[in-house]
Write an enzyme that holds these catalytic residues in place. Sequence first.
Site: not given
Ligand code: 6PG
Length: 497
Positions: A200, A203-204
């Site tokens: 994850k 992913h981010n």
């Molecule tokens: C998801 C998103 C979720 C969230 C992140 C982004 O996969 O549902 O990635 O985890 O939107 O927290 O956060 P920031 O842009 O604030 O770092």
Amino acid sequence: MSQSNIAMIGLGVMGKSLALNLIDHGFDVSGFDVNPVHRDKAIAEAALVSQKDHKGRFIALTSLSDLLASLETPRVIALSVPAGEIVDNVIDDLLNAGLAKQDIVIDTGNSLWTDSERREQQYQGKLRFFSTAVSGGEVGARTGPSLMASGEQSAWQYIKPMWLAIAAKVDSNGLAVGPFESGEACAAYLGPAGAGHYVKMVHNGIEYADMQLICEAYHFMAQALRLSAAEIGQIFGQWNQGVLNSYLMEISAEILQTSDPITNKPLVEVVLDKAGQKGTGLWTAVNALQAGVPAPTIAQAVFARAQSGQKALRLQAEQQLNTPLKQVNFSDVDAILIQLHDALFCAKVTAYAQGFDLLKTTSCTERWALDYANIAKIWRAGCIIRAHFLQDITKAYQNDPELDNLLLAQDFATQIEAKSSGWRSTVANAAMSGVPMPAISSALSYFDSLRSGVLPANLLQAQRDYFGAHGYSRLDDAESNRYHLTWSDNEKRQILQ
Ligand code: 6PG
């Protein structure tokens, strides 16, 4: 009253949405939240779902011992609480309330993967610790998220039916289907507890890069081509019909065509250009640096957010650093847009390649044996980076599970070969017109470095040896043999170290 199938601790936006999704699929849920406002809201919304046929029921409890007593055994308890110490505190409270060692605790928050690894060790013999990273935001959690599960394998059999039921689903072409239609679920068991949160996190990191790439394309169209937000929105809408199809492209098209209800200007033109972040992109970049994996486009996306934050400095520099620019002829806008489209595609594939390289490296060091095709599969729907081309990534890893780099998959290599001249022209156009394109250009440099059999690290090694006697290997000898040159001697000698 029969026992509930699962408990949800934390009924904020994500916890409540997951609980409602479970009820929607016929599971009975016990809820707990220290905040009575969250609790009451969950009770009211769950009542609306439960009144329909074949739905589960929801009960809210006000003590953890009552919560445990309301569950069938082994008890399955999902936590949807902020990452960090709170997770440990809630688990300790559950242990004090009588949690048994066969019981399963699932952390569904955005926890740091190393915390999940530590928790799996720490709670061994006391409970079965499991983690499930959830992507898709509030709507995803309510109607079909992507679920990256990991932890004690023996726990998975109890969790699996619930996660497969509530996850997003895709048809045989990899296209999303409705929450109650049959299809392949975007949920999978990925490995020991750290694996799900690690996947994850990456992913981010990809999400940060993908968002930044789209933003750079928008910025170039607005600044260099002088297109209006609505026009750019329409172009993004068209691009979303082709190889660039993705959720992020879809929402960007919609955002750009939305007006501010107060001024009636395009909404984006009244939003302050300072990016926020919760930290998962930063974690990915830090991890890439520590693991020695080149992920410059992901890191650049984090830096771009940081530089956006220096608004006052940027306004000052805008006045002071007014360097003259050569006038670029953008008369053939259609041709420039095709190049930009191709640049966006190539840079996007490159950002994914960097993310998958991270997965591969850490899978080896942690001995997780991650299944990259499976990861691409569960990202095809439900999550924020969902995109049609994840079907192609799935196929690339199905064809070669040990693929060294996504850019070497034949299908992507062919597409990038066809599109790379547009990528180069775009980066050149941006540079000549002074419009920043940090992520798209860093991706191009990554691509060019990847396809360079020779890099200038030969000179770098010689520099290191010159000032620090750090040694170098020779092209004409075994790499393990390291040499030092006596740089300060008149007559230079080479010494085997
Ligand atoms: C998801 C998103 C979720 C969230 C992140 C982004 O996969 O549902 O990635 O985890 O939107 O927290 O956060 P920031 O842009 O604030 O770092």
